[in-house]
Write a protein that holds these residues in place. Structure first.
Motif, short mmCIF file in Angstrom:
data_model
loop_
_atom_site.label_atom_id
_atom_site.label_comp_id
_atom_site.label_asym_id
_atom_site.label_seq_id
_atom_site.Cartn_x
_atom_site.Cartn_y
_atom_site.Cartn_z
N PHE A 242 0.83 -1.20 0.00
CA PHE A 242 0.00 0.00 0.00
C PHE A 242 0.86 1.25 0.00
O PHE A 242 0.57 2.22 -0.70
CB PHE A 242 -0.94 0.00 1.22
N GLN A 243 1.93 1.25 0.78
CA GLN A 243 2.82 2.40 0.83
C GLN A 243 3.46 2.64 -0.54
O GLN A 243 3.53 3.78 -1.03
CB GLN A 243 3.92 2.18 1.87
N TYR A 244 3.89 1.55 -1.18
CA TYR A 244 4.52 1.68 -2.50
C TYR A 244 3.55 2.28 -3.51
O TYR A 244 3.88 3.22 -4.25
CB TYR A 244 5.01 0.31 -2.98
N PHE A 245 2.33 1.75 -3.53
CA PHE A 245 1.37 2.20 -4.53
C PHE A 245 0.79 3.57 -4.20
O PHE A 245 0.31 4.28 -5.10
CB PHE A 245 0.27 1.16 -4.73
N SER A 246 0.84 3.98 -2.96
CA SER A 246 0.43 5.35 -2.61
C SER A 246 1.39 6.34 -3.25
O SER A 246 0.98 7.38 -3.79
CB SER A 246 0.42 5.54 -1.09
N GLU A 247 2.67 6.02 -3.21
CA GLU A 247 3.68 6.88 -3.84
C GLU A 247 3.54 6.86 -5.36
O GLU A 247 3.69 7.90 -6.02
CB GLU A 247 5.07 6.42 -3.41
N LEU A 248 3.21 5.68 -5.91
CA LEU A 248 3.02 5.59 -7.36
C LEU A 248 1.81 6.42 -7.79
O LEU A 248 1.84 7.09 -8.83
CB LEU A 248 2.83 4.13 -7.76
N THR A 249 0.75 6.41 -6.98
CA THR A 249 -0.44 7.20 -7.29
C THR A 249 -0.10 8.68 -7.36
O THR A 249 -0.51 9.39 -8.29
CB THR A 249 -1.53 6.97 -6.22
N ALA A 250 0.62 9.14 -6.36
CA ALA A 250 1.00 10.56 -6.33
C ALA A 250 1.81 10.93 -7.56
O ALA A 250 1.61 11.99 -8.17
CB ALA A 250 1.79 10.86 -5.06
N SER A 251 2.71 10.02 -7.96
CA SER A 251 3.55 10.27 -9.13
C SER A 251 2.72 10.34 -10.41
O SER A 251 2.90 11.24 -11.24
CB SER A 251 4.60 9.17 -9.25
N ARG A 252 1.77 9.39 -10.56
CA ARG A 252 0.96 9.35 -11.79
C ARG A 252 -0.07 10.49 -11.84
O ARG A 252 -0.47 10.90 -12.93
CB ARG A 252 0.25 8.01 -11.90
N ARG A 253 -0.48 10.97 -10.71
CA ARG A 253 -1.39 12.12 -10.72
C ARG A 253 -0.65 13.40 -11.09
O ARG A 253 -1.20 14.27 -11.75
CB ARG A 253 -2.08 12.25 -9.37
N ALA A 254 0.61 13.47 -10.67
CA ALA A 254 1.41 14.65 -11.00
C ALA A 254 1.89 14.60 -12.44
O ALA A 254 1.91 15.62 -13.14
CB ALA A 254 2.60 14.75 -10.05
N ASN A 255 2.24 13.37 -12.89
CA ASN A 255 2.77 13.21 -14.25
C ASN A 255 2.17 11.96 -14.89
O ASN A 255 2.79 10.89 -14.89
CB ASN A 255 4.30 13.09 -14.23
N PRO A 256 0.96 12.05 -15.43
CA PRO A 256 0.29 10.89 -16.03
C PRO A 256 1.08 10.33 -17.20
O PRO A 256 1.71 11.06 -17.96
CB PRO A 256 -1.06 11.45 -16.50
N THR A 257 1.06 9.00 -17.33
CA THR A 257 1.70 8.32 -18.44
C THR A 257 0.68 7.35 -19.06
O THR A 257 -0.45 7.24 -18.59
CB THR A 257 2.94 7.55 -17.98
N ASP A 258 1.10 6.66 -20.10
CA ASP A 258 0.18 5.76 -20.81
C ASP A 258 0.31 4.34 -20.24
O ASP A 258 0.84 3.44 -20.88
CB ASP A 258 0.50 5.76 -22.30
#
Length: 411
Positions: free
Chosen positions: A203-219
């Motif tokens: 959960f901690q890992y994917f929380s950080e991934l969420t923040a990253s993808r919301r700031a910089n969306p990718t495909d």
């Protein structure tokens, strides 16, 4: 209410080590199908439940999703872990019921539709070739599970999510701990926290991934989940990381177990390996037979929302039922000679992906991965044999082989 049927053989469902002894396990299931297809189970450390072992009854429960709900007990864990999971607020797709389930499932559904699968096939075929080449590089002997089967699906699902390759080993470790917490080899040491620690780390890992993808969306799928909106609002933190967790974990361990178990089945049935080598057109039916044979998801739970009946047995509101998929997939009423591994079996109405509204979201991807891998391996396989004793994981949920030493020659 009539007396409850209680058969001691049904205690295997709450005995993780029983799943690691397939001969004894299937003997118990065969007995239950014949003598106690709906059996009440009470064992220490677990909340009681009804064990459902016939294919027809499993299908009936799956169809009646308004009567039998996934919440609050979707999987068989100890009563203590039931409480821990409830406290964390975990809400994956397998914890949800309609209408919430339908809405949440739609968030990732497009990534697993036929059009998306066709686009992904080139990458899946490439990864299959890479991992068969790794077998070649191993020098003629390897642990097929740990060196091949766990890594190939991991690369596929993590590539789909958009997780960087440097983090693949961490994801492998966490998924093995999540599904292997009943196995002495994979579970966390007693001084390293409880069985929920791996889930919390994920959960901690994917929380950080969420923040990253919301700031910089990718495909990638991670961006689709992170930026999904329902009724105009983004998913909350628990919903987001729960979605990642089920895709990452279920999309990996189930397929790796099927590839490993499929390989063992071919080793133990050399006539079927020869048959598949002679006729590559059988690969689609062989894939389905491997999935039936292994049945990596051992069971799901459902809870009765109202008083009901299963095979003339009254089930009271609030009572849970365990759907034994390995038993359903060996049901003599559905499968001709069910204990024969047959790469050309058709029809093959297995329930390994579940049925109804909760049918596995990633079924098409799993089928494609298995098909691609063996389509790459078998034409290059000159010889293969066991080089040691296969070992299975102790589990009550998802599992299969954990070690498969093989000796082989590839071209």
């Amino acid at each position: 209410m009539s007396a409850r049927t209680i058969d001691d053989a049904a205690q295997v469902f709450a005995t993780p080590s029983a799943y690691a002894d397939e001969t004894t396990f299937h003997a118990a299931l065969t007995h239950l199908r014949a003598n106690a297809p709906v059996s009440w189970v009470e064992v220490p450390s677990y909340q009681p439940f009804w064990a459902i072992t016939r294919h027809a009854d499993i299908m009936a429960v799956e169809r009646a999703n308004d009567v039998f709900t996934n919440s609050p007990r979707p999987v068989l864990v100890t009563a203590e872990d039931d409480e821990r999971q409830a406290a964390t607020g975990v809400r994956t797709l397998i914890h949800m019921d309609d209408p919430q389930h339908r809405v949440m499932r739609a968030v990732g559904a497009d990534w697993f539709r036929p059009k998306a699968m066709r686009a992904l096939k080139v990458r899946v075929d490439e990864l299959a070739r890479i991992h068969v080449d790794k077998m070649l590089d191993a020098g003629g002997e390897c642990d097929f599970v740990q060196q091949v089967a766990v890594n190939y699906p991991l690369y596929v699902i993590m590539s789909l999510l958009g997780v960087p390759e440097s983090d693949f080993p961490l994801m492998l470790k966490l998924t093995q701990e999540l599904f292997g917490n009943d196995d002495d080899e994979f579970k966390r040491a007693a001084d390293d926290g409880d069985t929920m620690t791996a889930l919390l780390e994920m959960f901690q890992y994917f929380s950080e991934l969420t923040a990253s993808r919301r700031a910089n969306p990718t495909d990638d799928l991670a961006s689709a989940i992170a930026n999904a909106r329902i009724d105009g609002a983004p998913l909350n933190d628990i919903e987001t990381v729960s979605y990642y967790a089920i895709v990452a974990a279920a999309g990996h361990d189930t397929t790796s177990a099927t590839i490993a178990g499929g390989m063992l089945a071919l080793l133990q049935n050399p006539d079927q390996l020869q048959r598949l080598g002679d006729d590559p057109g059988l690969m689609a039916t062989a894939t389905e037979e491997m999935i039936r044979w292994v049945t990596p998801v051992k069971a799901f739970m459902r809870t009765a929302a109202t008083d009901t009946v299963v095979r003339d047995t009254p089930v009271a509101a609030g009572e849970s039922v365990l759907l034994s998929y390995p038993s359903g997939n060996r049901d003599e009423e559905v499968f001709t000679d069910p204990f024969r591994f047959d790469v050309g079996r058709d029809p093959n109405k297995h329930v390994a992906f579940g049925y109804g509204v909760h049918f596995c979201l990633g079924a098409a991807l799993a089928r494609m991965e298995i098909n691609s891998f063996f389509s790459e391996l078998i034409p290059r396989l000159e010889s293969i044999e066991l080089a040691g004793v296969p070992q299975h994981t102790a589990t009550t949920f998802v599992g299969g082989l954990k070690h498969l030493p093989v000796r082989f020659s590839l071209k």
